[in-house]
Structures are given as C-alpha cells and as structure tokens.
Design a protein around this motif. Structure first.
Motif, PDB file in Angstrom:
ATOM      1  N   LEU A  38       0.873  -1.161   0.000  1.00 55.44           N
ATOM      2  CA  LEU A  38       0.000   0.000   0.000  1.00 55.44           C
ATOM      3  C   LEU A  38       0.915   1.216   0.000  1.00 55.44           C
ATOM      4  O   LEU A  38       1.855   1.282   0.798  1.00 55.44           O
ATOM      5  N   LEU A  39       0.704   2.158  -0.911  1.00 55.48           N
ATOM      6  CA  LEU A  39       1.498   3.385  -0.928  1.00 55.48           C
ATOM      7  C   LEU A  39       0.756   4.483  -0.184  1.00 55.48           C
ATOM      8  O   LEU A  39      -0.454   4.652  -0.358  1.00 55.48           O
ATOM      9  N   ILE A  40       1.498   5.214   0.647  1.00 57.91           N
ATOM     10  CA  ILE A  40       0.922   6.302   1.431  1.00 57.91           C
ATOM     11  C   ILE A  40       1.750   7.553   1.182  1.00 57.91           C
ATOM     12  O   ILE A  40       2.970   7.547   1.353  1.00 57.91           O
ATOM     13  N   THR A  41       1.114   8.622   0.773  1.00 52.49           N
ATOM     14  CA  THR A  41       1.811   9.897   0.629  1.00 52.49           C
ATOM     15  C   THR A  41       1.691  10.689   1.929  1.00 52.49           C
ATOM     16  O   THR A  41       0.825  10.439   2.745  1.00 52.49           O
ATOM     17  N   GLY A  42       2.582  11.693   2.090  1.00 52.19           N
ATOM     18  CA  GLY A  42       2.511  12.536   3.274  1.00 52.19           C
ATOM     19  C   GLY A  42       3.375  12.038   4.412  1.00 52.19           C
ATOM     20  O   GLY A  42       2.925  11.938   5.552  1.00 52.19           O
ATOM     21  N   LYS A  43       4.620  11.743   4.121  1.00 52.19           N
ATOM     22  CA  LYS A  43       5.514  11.104   5.092  1.00 52.19           C
ATOM     23  C   LYS A  43       5.749  11.952   6.332  1.00 52.19           C
ATOM     24  O   LYS A  43       5.938  11.418   7.428  1.00 52.19           O
ATOM     25  N   THR A  44       5.738  13.260   6.194  1.00 55.86           N
ATOM     26  CA  THR A  44       6.029  14.120   7.346  1.00 55.86           C
ATOM     27  C   THR A  44       4.771  14.603   8.056  1.00 55.86           C
ATOM     28  O   THR A  44       4.866  15.267   9.091  1.00 55.86           O
ATOM     29  N   GLY A  45       3.609  14.271   7.520  1.00 55.91           N
ATOM     30  CA  GLY A  45       2.369  14.786   8.101  1.00 55.91           C
ATOM     31  C   GLY A  45       1.767  13.869   9.158  1.00 55.91           C
ATOM     32  O   GLY A  45       2.088  12.683   9.244  1.00 55.91           O
ATOM     33  N   THR A  46       0.872  14.439   9.947  1.00 60.38           N
ATOM     34  CA  THR A  46       0.205  13.689  11.017  1.00 60.38           C
ATOM     35  C   THR A  46      -0.527  12.476  10.481  1.00 60.38           C
ATOM     36  O   THR A  46      -0.402  11.367  11.013  1.00 60.38           O
ATOM     37  N   LEU A  47      -1.286  12.678   9.399  1.00 56.32           N
ATOM     38  CA  LEU A  47      -2.113  11.593   8.880  1.00 56.32           C
ATOM     39  C   LEU A  47      -1.265  10.503   8.233  1.00 56.32           C
ATOM     40  O   LEU A  47      -1.508   9.307   8.436  1.00 56.32           O
ATOM     41  N   GLY A  48      -0.268  10.885   7.464  1.00 56.70           N
ATOM     42  CA  GLY A  48       0.604   9.892   6.837  1.00 56.70           C
ATOM     43  C   GLY A  48       1.310   9.031   7.866  1.00 56.70           C
ATOM     44  O   GLY A  48       1.387   7.801   7.734  1.00 56.70           O
ATOM     45  N   LYS A  49       1.846   9.667   8.911  1.00 58.06           N
ATOM     46  CA  LYS A  49       2.515   8.919   9.975  1.00 58.06           C
ATOM     47  C   LYS A  49       1.555   7.978  10.690  1.00 58.06           C
ATOM     48  O   LYS A  49       1.919   6.854  11.051  1.00 58.06           O
ATOM     49  N   ALA A  50       0.326   8.437  10.882  1.00 60.12           N
ATOM     50  CA  ALA A  50      -0.667   7.591  11.561  1.00 60.12           C
ATOM     51  C   ALA A  50      -1.009   6.368  10.712  1.00 60.12           C
ATOM     52  O   ALA A  50      -1.134   5.248  11.233  1.00 60.12           O
ATOM     53  N   PHE A  51      -1.146   6.570   9.404  1.00 56.23           N
ATOM     54  CA  PHE A  51      -1.410   5.421   8.525  1.00 56.23           C
ATOM     55  C   PHE A  51      -0.252   4.427   8.569  1.00 56.23           C
ATOM     56  O   PHE A  51      -0.463   3.209   8.641  1.00 56.23           O
ATOM     57  N   ALA A  52       0.972   4.927   8.524  1.00 58.22           N
ATOM     58  CA  ALA A  52       2.131   4.026   8.565  1.00 58.22           C
ATOM     59  C   ALA A  52       2.169   3.259   9.882  1.00 58.22           C
ATOM     60  O   ALA A  52       2.431   2.050   9.915  1.00 58.22           O
ATOM     61  N   GLY A 104      -5.022  13.160  17.852  1.00 60.70           N
ATOM     62  CA  GLY A 104      -4.549  11.814  18.132  1.00 60.70           C
ATOM     63  C   GLY A 104      -3.440  11.827  19.165  1.00 60.70           C
ATOM     64  O   GLY A 104      -2.935  12.889  19.548  1.00 60.70           O
ATOM     65  N   PRO A 105      -3.035  10.661  19.615  1.00 62.35           N
ATOM     66  CA  PRO A 105      -2.046  10.564  20.690  1.00 62.35           C
ATOM     67  C   PRO A 105      -0.598  10.627  20.228  1.00 62.35           C
ATOM     68  O   PRO A 105       0.304  10.605  21.060  1.00 62.35           O
ATOM     69  N   TRP A 106      -0.370  10.705  18.895  1.00 66.55           N
ATOM     70  CA  TRP A 106       0.986  10.515  18.392  1.00 66.55           C
ATOM     71  C   TRP A 106       1.663  11.784  17.895  1.00 66.55           C
ATOM     72  O   TRP A 106       2.776  11.735  17.388  1.00 66.55           O
ATOM     73  N   ASP A 107       0.998  12.932  17.978  1.00 65.65           N
ATOM     74  CA  ASP A 107       1.638  14.156  17.520  1.00 65.65           C
ATOM     75  C   ASP A 107       1.236  15.314  18.434  1.00 65.65           C
ATOM     76  O   ASP A 107       0.305  15.207  19.218  1.00 65.65           O
ATOM     77  N   LEU A 117     -10.233   7.185  12.643  1.00 62.95           N
ATOM     78  CA  LEU A 117     -10.286   7.619  11.244  1.00 62.95           C
ATOM     79  C   LEU A 117      -9.450   6.707  10.357  1.00 62.95           C
ATOM     80  O   LEU A 117      -9.907   6.240   9.303  1.00 62.95           O
ATOM     81  N   VAL A 118      -8.239   6.415  10.777  1.00 61.70           N
ATOM     82  CA  VAL A 118      -7.320   5.609   9.960  1.00 61.70           C
ATOM     83  C   VAL A 118      -7.808   4.170   9.864  1.00 61.70           C
ATOM     84  O   VAL A 118      -7.861   3.587   8.766  1.00 61.70           O
ATOM     85  N   ASN A 119      -8.167   3.573  10.993  1.00 63.50           N
ATOM     86  CA  ASN A 119      -8.617   2.172  10.968  1.00 63.50           C
ATOM     87  C   ASN A 119      -9.868   1.994  10.123  1.00 63.50           C
ATOM     88  O   ASN A 119      -9.988   1.027   9.357  1.00 63.50           O
ATOM     89  N   THR A 120     -10.808   2.919  10.247  1.00 62.31           N
ATOM     90  CA  THR A 120     -12.045   2.793   9.470  1.00 62.31           C
ATOM     91  C   THR A 120     -11.793   3.029   7.990  1.00 62.31           C
ATOM     92  O   THR A 120     -12.369   2.347   7.133  1.00 62.31           O
ATOM     93  N   THR A 121     -10.914   3.973   7.672  1.00 62.88           N
ATOM     94  CA  THR A 121     -10.560   4.200   6.266  1.00 62.88           C
ATOM     95  C   THR A 121      -9.950   2.948   5.653  1.00 62.88           C
ATOM     96  O   THR A 121     -10.292   2.555   4.523  1.00 62.88           O
ATOM     97  N   LEU A 122      -9.061   2.297   6.370  1.00 59.95           N
ATOM     98  CA  LEU A 122      -8.450   1.063   5.861  1.00 59.95           C
ATOM     99  C   LEU A 122      -9.491  -0.029   5.666  1.00 59.95           C
ATOM    100  O   LEU A 122      -9.464  -0.771   4.673  1.00 59.95           O
ATOM    101  N   ASP A 123     -10.431  -0.151   6.600  1.00 65.78           N
ATOM    102  CA  ASP A 123     -11.497  -1.144   6.441  1.00 65.78           C
ATOM    103  C   ASP A 123     -12.338  -0.853   5.201  1.00 65.78           C
ATOM    104  O   ASP A 123     -12.671  -1.760   4.418  1.00 65.78           O
ATOM    105  N   LEU A 124     -12.714   0.402   5.017  1.00 70.47           N
ATOM    106  CA  LEU A 124     -13.521   0.772   3.854  1.00 70.47           C
ATOM    107  C   LEU A 124     -12.755   0.537   2.556  1.00 70.47           C
ATOM    108  O   LEU A 124     -13.329   0.120   1.540  1.00 70.47           O
ATOM    109  N   LEU A 125     -11.451   0.796   2.567  1.00 69.35           N
ATOM    110  CA  LEU A 125     -10.621   0.534   1.393  1.00 69.35           C
ATOM    111  C   LEU A 125     -10.616  -0.956   1.069  1.00 69.35           C
ATOM    112  O   LEU A 125     -10.780  -1.354  -0.101  1.00 69.35           O
TER     113      LEU A 125
END
Length: 727
Positions: free
Chosen positions: A449-463, A599-602, A636-644
């Motif tokens: 799975l490719l994820i863009t946004g390596k330095t952003g909050t959302l990209g890091k959360a997806f990774a 979120g708890p990570w940033d 948000l991330v977990n549900t997005t992955l499920d929907l994908l």
C-alpha cells in the motif's frame, strides 16, 4: 494449497448471530439489535453469497415467551419459505445461549420437557426441515450460566454448572426424539466451542481436567460418560447421580454432524505465577491460585490452532464434522486472514481423510456486545459479512471472499500474504522465559500500500497502524514522489506495483491558504486529481481526504454526504474542487471527509496544544460560537483502511459521534486531564482575527448510517493511549 481452493469437497455454510440470553430479568436479543426482524431482503442478501446451508434461528424464547399454548409462526414461516425459495437448507436453532422462557427452569425438569414440546411443534409446523441444533454450545452456556455467573440463573458452583449442562443435554436428546417422531430422517448438528487449556508443569493436572471437560457435552450425547470416563468421579463428587448419567447411556443421541466453533482466544494458558499477570486474570482451584489468560497472548507458542483442534475432534469421535462458526472481532484484513486460516485447515484435514463437510461464515450481520460476554448492552458492534450500521447492510470484504469460495474460485488479496495477528509479535502481552522474537518476525514481499505525506500527522498515523495491522506499505515524501506530476505518479506505480494509494498529503494551513491560494490548489486539488487519474489508468484503488470546510455553516444540523458544498474560504474551495475532479477522473475513488482530527501521536492538534498550554499555566483561547465534530485519528485511519479493503467508493463523512464548540472542547480536555483552574478564554471566532473565515457550524454525519465511536469514548482512549506512550 492453491488447487485445493477449486474443488475441496467442503461446503460453505452461513449463520447469523442470534443469541437470546437472559441477564437477571432482561433478555438480550441479537436479531433485534441487528435489525433482522424488520428487513425482508436479508435472506436474498445471504443467498447471493452462494451458500446452500444456513444456521437459522427458530428460537423457543421468541416463539413461546409465556405459557400461552398459541404460537404465531407467521414471521418464521415467511423467512424459512424464503430460504426454500433460494435453495438454502436451514439448520434450525431452537435455543442459542438461552435459558429458556422465564417460566422454565434448569433444575426442575421444565426446561427439558418444555424444549421437547416446542421442538415437536417446530417439526410439525416445518416437517421439511432436515437439520436441527436444539441447543447451541451447551457446555459454554452451562459455564456462563452455572460456573461463572454471567447469565441467568447466575450460579457459580461445579454442581450448578453440571446440573445445567445435563439439563441441556437431556433436553437435546428429548428434543431430537420428539422431532424424529415427526421426521425420522432429521439430523442433529451439535455445536460446541472447542478450545484447549495449556499451562505450567505444576498445573498440568488442572489443564488435563479442563481438556477432558471440553468434550463433555459431546461425550454425554454419545453415551460415552461411563464409570471409565476421566470425569466420572468429578461428576459424582459434584452431586450428579448415577441415575442422571445412566439416562445418556440408555438414550444415546450422537450428533450426525459434530459442529466445532473455534475462536482465536478459545485456547487458554494457566500459570501459578499469577502476579506476573493482570489482577482480573487471577483465579484458581482449591489447591492453587493461578492466572488464566488467552494462550495466544503468551510468548511460549503453545497454541494448537484450528487444524490440530479439529483433528483431535475427528480422532476422538470419527463422526462427520463441520466448522460451524468462523468469525473474528478485528480489523478487516485480520478477518480475511482468520477465515483463510480455518478454510485451509479444513481443506488439509479433508485431504487427510477426515470427514469435514463444511465451514460456516458466521455472524453474517455481525454481533453486539460480545466484548462484555453479552452481560451489558454497551452497543459495541463487530461487523461480519455485512455491516448493519449502514442504512442497508453493507457487504464487507469477507462477503467477497465467501462468494469466491462458494463458486470454487480462489480469493486473493495482498494483505492475505501476511500472517494474522495471532502469529505476529504484536500478539504477545505476557513474556515468559525462552522467548525469541526473531522466530516471529516477518519480511513482506507482497504488493504494498502506498501512502503519501511522510512528514504529516495523517501519513505517519497510517504508517503506524499499517505496521500494527500487518499491512505491507511504503510511506513516501515529496522527494520520492511529486504528487502533482502525473508522469512521475505513473512511474512510481509501475515501480512499486501497489494495490492501493492513500493520499495523506495536503496543504493544511487554512489561514495561509488565503494568501497562497496557488500552492493550496496545487497540493489539495491538482495532486489528488493526478493521483486519481493514474490509479484509474493502472487499476489501483485510491483514497484521498476532504474536509468539513467544504460547507458554509448555514445549517444548524449535521451535514451529510449529499449536501451541496459551498465553501467560504480558499482551503475549503480547494477541497471541494478536489472532491469533484477526483470522482470525475476515477469514480471508484474513496473520499473521506473529516473534521478537526486529534490523536495521541503528535503535538500539532487542538487537544495536544491545549494540554501544553494548561500544563504550562498559559492562557488558552478558543471560539465559543463554532461547532465541530472532532475526529480521533486512530478511528479515522482504521475505518478508512477497512472501507478501502471493502472496496467502497464515493464520499464518506467520518467523524466521531457528537458535536461540540471549540471552547467546550477545551474545557472537556482540561477536565479529563484533571487540570486545576485552567485559563480558558471563551471568545467569538471574530475575536481571533483569523485570515480565513470559518463556518460557525460544520458538524459532519453520514447518511450511509456509519458512525465512529462517540467523542466521549474517543477522548477516553486518547488519554489512555497517551499515558501508554509516555510510560
């Protein structure tokens, strides 16, 4: 194993979670909570899966709630006739984790005679039904009712447990006798949850006892509980009479099909070093105190797994078998992996000569509150083959898997190349001596799975969460991929061969967008359009994100997916344009609209910034006239992955359930953080002198009937997860 998928000689069955259990004086009805009673098209939905046999409830407590002799069969007749029309054989379940109607009793014989009478009525009403499960999982039900006190009659002794178990097994014998007087060819499909107990050398005797006990319902029905049975002395010592046991020797009723229900956590591990484990796991017997935990959570790799457990059942009874429940409360790829694990175990056993006839896709409509063992109506839902939180039950990826297998076709997906969580290091909570993590580590070679946004909050959360979920991925930054360059996007797709791309990159500075509109539109509008076009051309799934700021705030009730967009700032305009252009370029794209995530990570979100101010005794200013629906990033991330994985498309509004003003949100954060007298300035949005206008009301809700957990629940988990990270 590939060829075995094609014609394994194993049927695919289906079943709906239909527990109707009693807690004190309240009954918890799964069919009511899933909405099955009020939907007339569910059977057609199930038939489309390709199943030809289905565990279907004809529940005693539902049809005979009082002592009236009249039974209304109208509803059940319609549903069973629908099954017939679609060529599906029902396995009629009469009691599913129940204790019978309120006027019956496990201890005075009324349960047995009452069920036999009801079973006869069912057989007369539906003489064409061939398969029956009078009582689902009698041993499990007896443990929950008589040994642990979870369900009515809430007893906690060995004698009560055994009295209830014998009552259920006698009721099964009498029910089948009554049914066969009407239909001599009726078959008994007897189900039971099959686990196994493992333990330390000191507790070998306790594990051995529990491993004999797990067979007790089958042994009783088969007439195998004689003086030579390993549990004979235990039964007699606990208060069971020889006469009661003689009933089963004189009236054997062996199952025509041994139905095995097995879950990832069905196997247990017991350890006398109980202080190494959480207090809630502590228990014991009269000789030793010990911890009782899920074996899969222990580092000593003692788990037998479905193949070995099914083989043990075959070698013990030499009777036709079926896996009568396959379900996992987890993320979508783990559900797929678990089904694959059980399916392949069944195929292997079939090839080795075991008479395993079917694997059952369980909880077609999902289930509610099994996290509390059906003791509290908390509303915690686990999706199954369909997700009933949508307006209409929405098919999940498991449905597609079952449809393929029912047609004799293999089901493939890159996420299936990874091991399930029960075989990865993340499974372990309790570390014992001799643990070697290197034996469990994996290196994926599957499509990523490719994820863009390596330095952003959302990209890091997806990774982070893809790593947790065992989804092979690559997180790319702007140097690795220029998302505004269509040619480079295609080159990267051909290089990595991804199965999907998630665009988590974006221009997020709402106020700066007012003076740098060109960059904002380039990143937020053109880039998603280019990504969508390339994905459409090369057959790759695509996900991107939009915002609540596509709306103007004139409404005073939540905005839905179909509401007309009307942004009032440049940022919102860029997102609105992206929504339109992405769907034009690639109609299969998934667009997630969300709002104010935290979120708890940033440290760059409203909650983290507020906490920083509070902890440093600094004043914090927040608008009191802007209402939003904050979103917890892990949800948000977990549900997005499920929907994908479910291959959903179009626009989805995803926010945590609830709405709140920014100032009230700050107060709630301070309260939960136990901040004494925080300095919160509650002001109108105009007083903040922001460059970009904001809508005063931008709460999102999904017309697709899909809600994330409540904001209250999300905040509770935020502080819990944050404490874990700090520790």
């Amino acid at each position: 194993m590939e060829n075995a998928y094609l014609k394994p000689g194993i049927e695919l069955w289906g079943g709906i979670e239909c527990s109707l259990n009693r807690v004190q004086n309240s009954y918890m009805d799964q069919l009511d909570r899933s909405g099955h009673y009020t939907r007339d098209d569910d059977i057609e939905r199930f038939a489309a899966l390709g199943i030809k046999t289905m565990r279907y409830p004809v529940l005693w407590e539902k049809h005979c709630p009082d002592t009236s002799s009249h039974i209304s069969w109208d509803y059940t007749t319609r549903r069973l006739n629908q099954l017939k029309e679609f060529g599906i054989d029902p396995i009629a379940g009469l009691v599913h984790h129940g204790s019978g109607p309120a006027y019956t009793n496990f201890f005075d014989g009324s349960f047995e005679t009452g069920l036999a009478k009801y079973a006869e009525a069912v057989a007369k009403q539906f003489p064409w039904i061939k398969f029956y499960t009078p009582i689902n999982e009698p041993l499990t039900t007896a443990r929950f009712c008589g040994l642990y006190g979870h369900w009515y009659p809430h007893r906690k002794t060995d004698e009560d447990f055994l009295k209830i178990l014998l009552s259920e097994c006698r009721a099964t014998v009498l029910a089948m006798k009554a049914i066969r007087q009407v239909n001599p060819d009726a078959k008994l499909v007897q189900t039971e949850d099959l686990g196994k107990t493992h333990g330390t050398p000191l507790l070998k005797y306790q594990a051995s006892f529990e491993n004999h006990r797990r067979w007790l319902s089958f042994d009783l029905l088969c007439g195998k509980v004689t003086r030579t049975h390993p549990l004979w002395k235990y039964l007699i010592f606990s208060g069971i009479t020889k006469k009661e046991l003689a009933f089963f020797q004189q009236n054997p009723c062996p199952p025509d099909v041994i139905g095995i229900n097995h879950y990832v956590t069905s196997e247990r591990y017991i350890d006398e070093n109980y202080k190494k484990f959480p207090r809630h796991t502590w228990g014991g017997n009269k000789l030793h105190k010990y911890a009782d935990v899920e074996a899969v959570r222990v580092s000593n790799n003692c788990v037998a797994g479905p193949y070995k457990l099914l083989k043990e059942a075959w070698e013990r009874y030499k009777q036709p078998m079926a896996v009568t429940e396959v379900h996992l409360h987890c993320t979508r790829e783990e559900q797929l992996r678990w089904f694959k694990t059980v399916w392949e175990a069944a195929i292997q056993l079939k090839e080795e000569g075991c008479q395993i006839t079917a694997v059952t896709a369980w909880a077609l409509l999902g289930s509610f509150d099994w996290n509390s063992l059906l003791t509290k109506p908390l509303g915690v839902y686990e999706a199954g083959l369909f997700d009933v939180r949508s307006v209409y039950p929405r098919a999940t990826a498991i449905s597609k898997m079952v449809q393929s297998l029912s047609k004799g076709k293999p089901f493939t997906h890159p996420v299936l190349e990874e091991e399930g969580w029960w075989k990865r290091p993340c499974r372990i909570q309790y570390f014992l001596s001799g643990y070697n993590e290197s034996k469990l580590c994996m290196k994926s070679t599957s499509q990523p799975l490719l994820i863009t946004g390596k330095t952003g909050t959302l990209g890091k959360a997806f990774a982070r969460l893809c790593t947790t979920r065992g989804i092979h991925h690559h997180l790319l930054d702007r140097d690795e991929l220029n998302i505004t360059d269509g040619a480079q996007i295609e080159k990267i797709i051909l290089q990595y061969r991804p199965w999907a791309i998630i665009n988590a990159a974006g221009f997020v500075r709402v106020d700066d967008a007012e003076t740098d509109a060109e960059t904002c539109f380039l990143v937020n509008s053109l880039a998603p359009k280019q990504l969508a076009a390339a994905c459409n051309k090369l057959g790759v799934k695509f996900v991107t994100f939009s915002s609540d700021l596509v709306f103007n705030g004139q409404k005073r009730n939540p905005y839905y997916e179909s509401d007309k967009v009307s942004p009032i700032n440049v940022y919102g305009q860029s997102k609105a344009q992206a929504e339109e252009s992405v769907l034009l370029e690639n109609p299969t794209s998934l667009i997630i609209r969300t709002s104010a995530f935290f979120g708890p990570w940033d440290q760059y979100n409203f909650v983290a910034i507020a906490l920083h101010a509070f902890n440093n005794k600094m004043p914090f200013v927040a608008a009191n006239d802007v209402t939003v629906s904050p979103t917890y990033v892990p949800d948000l991330v977990n549900t997005t992955l499920d929907l994908l994985l479910d291959e959903e498309s179009g626009i989805w509004n995803l926010t945590n359930k609830g709405e709140i003003s920014w100032s009230n949100f700050a107060e709630e954060v301070a309260c939960r953080a136990r901040i004494q007298k925080p300095t919160i300035s509650s002001v109108p949005i105009a007083a903040l002198n922001l460059a970009a206008p904001r809508p005063n009301y931008s709460v999102l809700k999904s017309e697709k009937g899909f809600d994330l957990p409540s904001l209250d629940n999300a905040l509770e988990r935020f502080f819990r997860d944050r404490e874990i990270l700090i520790v």
